[in-house]
Design a protein around this motif. Structure first.
Motif, PDB file in Angstrom:
ATOM      1  N   ILE A   1       0.696  -1.285  -0.079  1.00 30.21           N
ATOM      2  CA  ILE A   1      -0.073   0.106  -0.112  1.00 30.21           C
ATOM      3  C   ILE A   1       0.835   1.141   0.009  1.00 30.21           C
ATOM      4  CG2 ILE A   1      -0.309   0.132   2.798  1.00 30.21           C
ATOM      5  CD1 ILE A   1      -3.030   1.039   2.012  1.00 30.21           C
ATOM      6  N   TYR A   2       2.213   1.160   0.273  1.00 25.82           N
ATOM      7  CA  TYR A   2       3.090   2.283   0.430  1.00 25.82           C
ATOM      8  C   TYR A   2       3.848   2.505  -0.837  1.00 25.82           C
ATOM      9  CZ  TYR A   2       2.567   4.467   4.960  1.00 25.82           C
ATOM     10  OH  TYR A   2       2.246   5.123   6.190  1.00 25.82           O
ATOM     11  N   CYS A   3       4.573   1.446  -1.377  1.00 21.47           N
ATOM     12  CA  CYS A   3       5.564   1.568  -2.385  1.00 21.47           C
ATOM     13  C   CYS A   3       4.999   1.013  -3.809  1.00 21.47           C
ATOM     14  CB  CYS A   3       6.952   0.877  -1.943  1.00 21.47           C
ATOM     15  SG  CYS A   3       7.105  -0.746  -1.793  1.00 21.47           S
ATOM     16  N   GLY A   4       3.858  -0.144  -3.447  1.00 12.60           N
ATOM     17  CA  GLY A   4       3.445  -0.703  -4.839  1.00 12.60           C
ATOM     18  C   GLY A   4       4.374  -1.836  -5.092  1.00 12.60           C
ATOM     19  N   GLY A   5       5.294  -2.138  -4.284  1.00  4.02           N
ATOM     20  CA  GLY A   5       5.979  -3.435  -4.654  1.00  4.02           C
ATOM     21  C   GLY A   5       5.307  -4.665  -4.037  1.00  4.02           C
TER      22      GLY A   5
ATOM     23  N   VAL B   1       8.355  -2.980   8.760  1.00  7.91           N
ATOM     24  CA  VAL B   1       8.639  -2.463  10.383  1.00  7.91           C
ATOM     25  C   VAL B   1       9.193  -0.827  10.180  1.00  7.91           C
ATOM     26  CG1 VAL B   1      10.561  -2.719  11.958  1.00  7.91           C
ATOM     27  CG2 VAL B   1       9.813  -4.657  10.640  1.00  7.91           C
ATOM     28  N   PRO B   2       9.962  -0.242   9.406  1.00  8.81           N
ATOM     29  CA  PRO B   2       9.973   1.127   9.414  1.00  8.81           C
ATOM     30  C   PRO B   2       8.972   2.043   9.212  1.00  8.81           C
ATOM     31  CG  PRO B   2      11.044   0.396   7.425  1.00  8.81           C
ATOM     32  CD  PRO B   2      10.648  -1.110   8.134  1.00  8.81           C
ATOM     33  N   ILE B   3       8.046   1.573   8.529  1.00 14.51           N
ATOM     34  CA  ILE B   3       7.015   2.641   8.209  1.00 14.51           C
ATOM     35  C   ILE B   3       5.707   2.385   9.076  1.00 14.51           C
ATOM     36  CG2 ILE B   3       5.346   3.316   6.620  1.00 14.51           C
ATOM     37  CD1 ILE B   3       7.536   3.199   4.494  1.00 14.51           C
ATOM     38  N   MET B   4       5.349   0.947   8.924  1.00 16.22           N
ATOM     39  CA  MET B   4       4.192   0.516   9.566  1.00 16.22           C
ATOM     40  C   MET B   4       4.016   0.828  11.272  1.00 16.22           C
ATOM     41  SD  MET B   4       1.850  -0.430   7.521  1.00 16.22           S
ATOM     42  CE  MET B   4       2.168   1.182   6.776  1.00 16.22           C
ATOM     43  N   HIS B   5       5.422   0.433  11.834  1.00 15.38           N
ATOM     44  CA  HIS B   5       5.619   0.967  13.374  1.00 15.38           C
ATOM     45  C   HIS B   5       6.148   1.931  13.576  1.00 15.38           C
ATOM     46  CE1 HIS B   5       4.344  -3.335  13.908  1.00 15.38           C
ATOM     47  NE2 HIS B   5       5.034  -3.772  12.750  1.00 15.38           N
ATOM     48  N   GLY B   6       6.220   3.138  12.469  1.00 15.16           N
ATOM     49  CA  GLY B   6       6.727   4.244  12.913  1.00 15.16           C
ATOM     50  C   GLY B   6       5.742   5.122  13.402  1.00 15.16           C
ATOM     51  N   ARG B   7       5.958   6.466  13.768  1.00 14.05           N
ATOM     52  CA  ARG B   7       4.909   7.310  14.389  1.00 14.05           C
ATOM     53  C   ARG B   7       3.967   7.866  13.319  1.00 14.05           C
ATOM     54  NH1 ARG B   7       8.173  10.851  18.949  1.00 14.05           N
ATOM     55  NH2 ARG B   7       8.892   8.971  20.437  1.00 14.05           N
ATOM     56  N   ASP B   8       4.556   8.082  12.263  1.00 13.23           N
ATOM     57  CA  ASP B   8       3.916   8.907  11.114  1.00 13.23           C
ATOM     58  C   ASP B   8       3.259   7.956  10.126  1.00 13.23           C
ATOM     59  OD1 ASP B   8       4.551  11.236  12.520  1.00 13.23           O
ATOM     60  OD2 ASP B   8       6.412  11.492  11.396  1.00 13.23           O
ATOM     61  N   PHE B   9       2.953   6.801  10.232  1.00 18.08           N
ATOM     62  CA  PHE B   9       2.504   5.688   9.269  1.00 18.08           C
ATOM     63  C   PHE B   9       1.162   6.359   8.590  1.00 18.08           C
ATOM     64  CE2 PHE B   9      -0.023   3.743  12.453  1.00 18.08           C
ATOM     65  CZ  PHE B   9      -1.270   3.063  11.652  1.00 18.08           C
TER      66      PHE B   9
ATOM     67  N   GLY C   1       1.527   9.051   5.973  1.00 14.40           N
ATOM     68  CA  GLY C   1       2.012   8.435   4.761  1.00 14.40           C
ATOM     69  C   GLY C   1       0.648   7.878   4.044  1.00 14.40           C
ATOM     70  N   LEU C   2      -0.326   7.502   4.743  1.00 16.32           N
ATOM     71  CA  LEU C   2      -1.468   6.949   4.010  1.00 16.32           C
ATOM     72  C   LEU C   2      -2.476   7.997   3.372  1.00 16.32           C
ATOM     73  CD1 LEU C   2      -2.387   3.828   6.341  1.00 16.32           C
ATOM     74  CD2 LEU C   2      -1.412   3.956   3.973  1.00 16.32           C
ATOM     75  N   LYS C   3      -2.370   9.273   3.803  1.00 16.47           N
ATOM     76  CA  LYS C   3      -3.425  10.141   3.490  1.00 16.47           C
ATOM     77  C   LYS C   3      -3.555  10.200   1.996  1.00 16.47           C
ATOM     78  CE  LYS C   3      -3.240  13.670   7.324  1.00 16.47           C
ATOM     79  NZ  LYS C   3      -3.023  14.987   7.861  1.00 16.47           N
ATOM     80  N   ALA C   4      -2.711  10.177   1.202  1.00 16.58           N
ATOM     81  CA  ALA C   4      -2.842  10.216  -0.377  1.00 16.58           C
ATOM     82  C   ALA C   4      -3.490   8.867  -0.941  1.00 16.58           C
ATOM     83  CB  ALA C   4      -1.360  10.289  -1.025  1.00 16.58           C
ATOM     84  N   ILE C   5      -3.546   8.071  -0.069  1.00 21.89           N
ATOM     85  CA  ILE C   5      -4.259   6.835  -0.659  1.00 21.89           C
ATOM     86  C   ILE C   5      -5.725   6.587  -0.056  1.00 21.89           C
ATOM     87  CG2 ILE C   5      -4.263   4.275  -0.460  1.00 21.89           C
ATOM     88  CD1 ILE C   5      -1.764   5.462  -2.143  1.00 21.89           C
TER      89      ILE C   5
ATOM     90  N   ASN D   1      -7.549   9.256   0.852  1.00 23.28           N
ATOM     91  CA  ASN D   1      -8.404  10.247   0.348  1.00 23.28           C
ATOM     92  C   ASN D   1      -9.684  10.902   1.132  1.00 23.28           C
ATOM     93  OD1 ASN D   1      -7.197  10.898  -2.533  1.00 23.28           O
ATOM     94  ND2 ASN D   1      -7.720   8.718  -3.074  1.00 23.28           N
ATOM     95  N   GLY D   2      -9.367  10.713   2.527  1.00 23.40           N
ATOM     96  CA  GLY D   2     -10.438  11.387   3.129  1.00 23.40           C
ATOM     97  C   GLY D   2     -10.779  10.273   4.025  1.00 23.40           C
ATOM     98  N   LEU D   3     -10.934   9.138   3.871  1.00 25.46           N
ATOM     99  CA  LEU D   3     -11.421   7.854   4.758  1.00 25.46           C
ATOM    100  C   LEU D   3     -10.475   7.990   5.751  1.00 25.46           C
ATOM    101  CD1 LEU D   3     -12.253   5.113   2.021  1.00 25.46           C
ATOM    102  CD2 LEU D   3     -13.770   6.761   2.835  1.00 25.46           C
ATOM    103  N   ASP D   4     -11.246   7.587   6.863  1.00 22.63           N
ATOM    104  CA  ASP D   4     -10.455   6.937   8.155  1.00 22.63           C
ATOM    105  C   ASP D   4     -10.148   5.678   7.762  1.00 22.63           C
ATOM    106  OD1 ASP D   4     -12.537   5.077   9.809  1.00 22.63           O
ATOM    107  OD2 ASP D   4     -13.635   6.784   8.857  1.00 22.63           O
ATOM    108  N   ILE D   5      -9.162   5.133   8.562  1.00 20.66           N
ATOM    109  CA  ILE D   5      -8.287   3.879   8.272  1.00 20.66           C
ATOM    110  C   ILE D   5      -9.453   2.786   8.601  1.00 20.66           C
ATOM    111  CG2 ILE D   5      -7.658   3.616  10.689  1.00 20.66           C
ATOM    112  CD1 ILE D   5      -5.891   2.603   7.594  1.00 20.66           C
ATOM    113  N   GLU D   6     -10.416   2.925   9.549  1.00 21.36           N
ATOM    114  CA  GLU D   6     -11.207   1.868   9.841  1.00 21.36           C
ATOM    115  C   GLU D   6     -12.185   1.603   8.706  1.00 21.36           C
ATOM    116  OE1 GLU D   6     -14.854   0.359  12.954  1.00 21.36           O
ATOM    117  OE2 GLU D   6     -13.435   1.802  13.755  1.00 21.36           O
ATOM    118  N   THR D   7     -12.809   2.705   8.121  1.00 22.28           N
ATOM    119  CA  THR D   7     -13.626   2.541   7.274  1.00 22.28           C
ATOM    120  C   THR D   7     -12.856   2.036   5.818  1.00 22.28           C
ATOM    121  OG1 THR D   7     -14.787   4.614   7.959  1.00 22.28           O
ATOM    122  CG2 THR D   7     -15.129   3.945   5.647  1.00 22.28           C
TER     123      THR D   7
END
Length: 253
Positions: free
Chosen positions: A181-185, A217-225, A228-232, A234-240
């Motif tokens: 979901i982050y890098c597309g790999g 590990v570096p992104i999902m368990h970081g403080r600002d993960f 980084g998902l905001k662009a994906i 698009n206004g939805l909260d993570i649970e929705t």
């Protein structure tokens, strides 16, 4: 004096907000007001732009593999046959024949479903996943999750009305097979979102997102993960977002 005009659809909520602001004003408190722009669901024209973007990246991918004779029309026809909408038409001889609808001939729901199914097909197509030693096609997260800009309120209501089960190993396997979901790999992990879960307790299996080993590990368990998902999202909260993904998997894939 400056006048501010705005539109709000929930009258009761508006009363509460204005009442709260008035109460703070009378007490002499300092007010901090923030707002966000509500994005309208994508129109058919916008869905057409998304489809055009998919065609362009596929065309470039096939050209890098040496298929220079592939045209946008060939790729469009291929995708229409794989995931498109078929309509039965009666011929002059009285027989019925299935006719493929193009995007312009689909209604809004058909077009939205077609884009979602096309993206899912691309994700799992053996032709695009490095078969016979060829380079795998990577679908960017912005394209893979473009449907997040097109989530109708009725769909959200249907999603939250579902009583999802806590454990679903089949869904976790599906998530591990998706691109990151982050890098597309290519992925490998189904990351359980820990937001709101108790100490030592994982959230349900539907409350997961696909990540690759490099990002886990570096992104999902970081403080600002979440940032980084905001662009994906698009206004939805993570649970929705996670509920919608699981619902789509249950009933569409």
């Amino acid at each position: 004096m400056q006048t501010i005009n705005f539109i709000i659809s929930n009258k009761e909520y508006l009363k509460k907000v204005l009442g709260h602001i008035l109460g703070q004003y009378k007490q002499g408190d300092i007010l901090n007001v923030s707002y966000e722009t509500i994005q309208k669901p994508k129109s058919k024209e916008q869905l057409g732009f998304i489809f055009g973007g998919i065609i362009k990246v596929l065309l470039l991918h096939f050209k890098t593999l040496g298929f220079d004779d592939y045209t946008p029309e060939i790729i469009k026809t291929w995708l229409y046959y794989e995931t498109g909408v078929f309509d039965k038409k009666m011929l002059p001889n009285g027989e019925y024949r299935e006719i493929i609808k193009t995007l312009s001939g689909m209604n809004k729901k058909e077009a939205s479903d077609f884009i979602s199914k096309t993206l899912n097909f691309i994700e799992y197509s053996p032709i695009l996943n490095g078969a016979n030693g060829q380079r795998a096609f990577i679908l960017t997260p912005e394209l893979r999750y473009c449907w997040t800009r097109n989530v109708e309120e009725d769909f959200k209501i249907s999603v939250y009305a579902e009583d999802f089960k806590e454990k679903d190993e089949a869904y976790l396997r599906y998530q591990r097979g998706l691109t990151c979901i982050y890098c597309g790999g290519k992925g490998g992990e189904a990351h359980h979102i820990k937001d709101g879960s108790g100490l030592g307790r994982k959230n349900p299996d539907w409350f997961t997102i696909p990540v690759c080993n490099n990002c886990h590990v570096p992104i999902m368990h970081g403080r600002d993960f979440m940032e980084g998902l905001k662009a994906i999202l698009n206004g939805l909260d993570i649970e929705t977002f996670c509920r919608c993904c699981y619902y789509k998997w249950l009933y569409h894939y």
